[in-house]
Design an enzyme around this catalytic site. Structure first.
Site, short mmCIF file in Angstrom:
data_model
loop_
_atom_site.label_atom_id
_atom_site.label_comp_id
_atom_site.label_asym_id
_atom_site.label_seq_id
_atom_site.Cartn_x
_atom_site.Cartn_y
_atom_site.Cartn_z
N GLY A 79 0.79 -1.24 0.00
CA GLY A 79 0.00 0.00 0.00
C GLY A 79 0.82 1.28 0.00
N GLU A 100 4.03 4.18 5.86
CA GLU A 100 2.79 3.42 5.71
C GLU A 100 1.76 4.26 4.94
OE1 GLU A 100 1.16 0.94 5.30
OE2 GLU A 100 0.75 -0.08 7.19
N ASP A 101 0.85 3.59 4.25
CA ASP A 101 -0.19 4.35 3.53
C ASP A 101 -1.27 4.85 4.50
OD1 ASP A 101 -1.15 1.78 4.05
OD2 ASP A 101 -1.90 1.42 2.02
N ASP A 127 -5.10 2.38 10.31
CA ASP A 127 -6.56 2.29 10.42
C ASP A 127 -6.91 1.72 11.80
OD1 ASP A 127 -9.24 0.88 9.91
OD2 ASP A 127 -8.98 1.96 8.05
N LYS A 164 -6.38 7.19 10.23
CA LYS A 164 -7.83 7.02 10.43
C LYS A 164 -8.06 6.68 11.90
CE LYS A 164 -10.20 4.62 6.94
NZ LYS A 164 -10.73 3.33 6.41
N PHE A 170 -13.93 3.79 3.51
CA PHE A 170 -12.95 2.98 2.81
C PHE A 170 -12.41 3.76 1.61
CE2 PHE A 170 -11.83 -0.21 -0.43
CZ PHE A 170 -10.83 -0.86 0.28
N ASP A 189 -5.80 -0.12 -2.03
CA ASP A 189 -6.43 -1.02 -3.00
C ASP A 189 -7.76 -1.57 -2.54
OD1 ASP A 189 -5.10 -2.65 -0.92
OD2 ASP A 189 -5.79 -4.33 -2.13
N ARG A 211 -4.52 0.49 -7.07
CA ARG A 211 -3.32 1.11 -6.49
C ARG A 211 -2.70 2.11 -7.46
NH1 ARG A 211 -2.12 -2.09 -1.93
NH2 ARG A 211 -2.23 -4.32 -2.25
#
Ligand code: IMP
Ligand code: MG
Length: 186
Positions: free
Chosen positions: A41, A95-96, A99, A128, A150, A157, A163
């Site tokens: 990600g 990191e993307d 969460d 998030k 989301f 993705d 992506r």
């Protein structure tokens, strides 16, 4: 009309800002710091962010997986560990999105158990925090999300797809359904 969360221009501005912050944080390191991409990600974010970091750095990556479709399974799988010896160096995990925090928590625990870095810093494009299940260290944040939606695009993705979209958006339910068919491996 797509619900865009971050445009290409906004992503570029975030990478410039975080690049400066990270450069400052790393400026006094005597040993070259290691940037660690959390695959898959964070691949897009890492490529853009690292070009805004103005000190010599080493590059490595790890791969962890805890998501299936649009939700976390809660179980974190380690697919690829660090290749470099990070002893005495600063490790910057890129990191993307953080969460539930379960992946980052497991990754930090794993690195702290098996390695001896000087320190670990965590950079994430999205935080998030509303979805957090475990408290987790985050040092550099591109964008704080206040709604639990989301997201896809720019590394994020749905079943491995999307992506490559150069911006981040909220997919519609119809769009997600249309990708279920496409994502099936033959
Ligand atoms: P966590 O373990 O729940 O914090 O999630 C970590 C990983 O799940 C992230 O690194 C992403 O790869 C993936 N993920 C979390 N939220 C989203 C999302 O909104 N879209 C796509 N992937 C996500
Ligand atoms: Mg990820």
């Amino acid at each position: 009309m797509k619900e865009i969360v971050l445009s290409q221009q906004e992503i570029s501005a975030i990478c410039k800002r975080l690049g400066k912050e990270i450069t400052q944080a790393l400026a006094s390191d005597k040993e070259a710091p290691v940037l660690c991409c959390v695959m898959n990600g964070a691949v897009n974010f890492m490529v853009d962010l690292m070009r805004e970091i103005d000190v010599p750095v080493l590059f490595d990556y790890v791969q962890v997986s805890s998501w299936e479709g649009t939700s976390s399974t809660g179980e974190v799988k380690f697919i690829k560990d660090l290749s470099l010896d990070i002893t005495g160096r600063t490790l910057v995990i890129v990191e993307d999105i953080v969460d539930t925090g379960l992946s980052m928590h497991a990754l930090l625990e794993h690195i702290n158990k098996t390695r001896k870095p000087k320190r670990i810093l965590v950079a994430t494009l999205f935080d998030k925090a509303v979805a957090r299940k475990v408290p987790v260290q985050v040092d550099f944040v591109g964008m704080r999300l206040t709604e639990n939606k989301f997201l896809v695009g720019y590394g994020l993705d749905y079943k491995g797809l999307l992506r490559n979209v150069p911006y981040v958006y909220v997919p519609t339910e119809e769009e997600i359904a249309s990708f279920d068919e496409l994502a099936k491996m033959k």
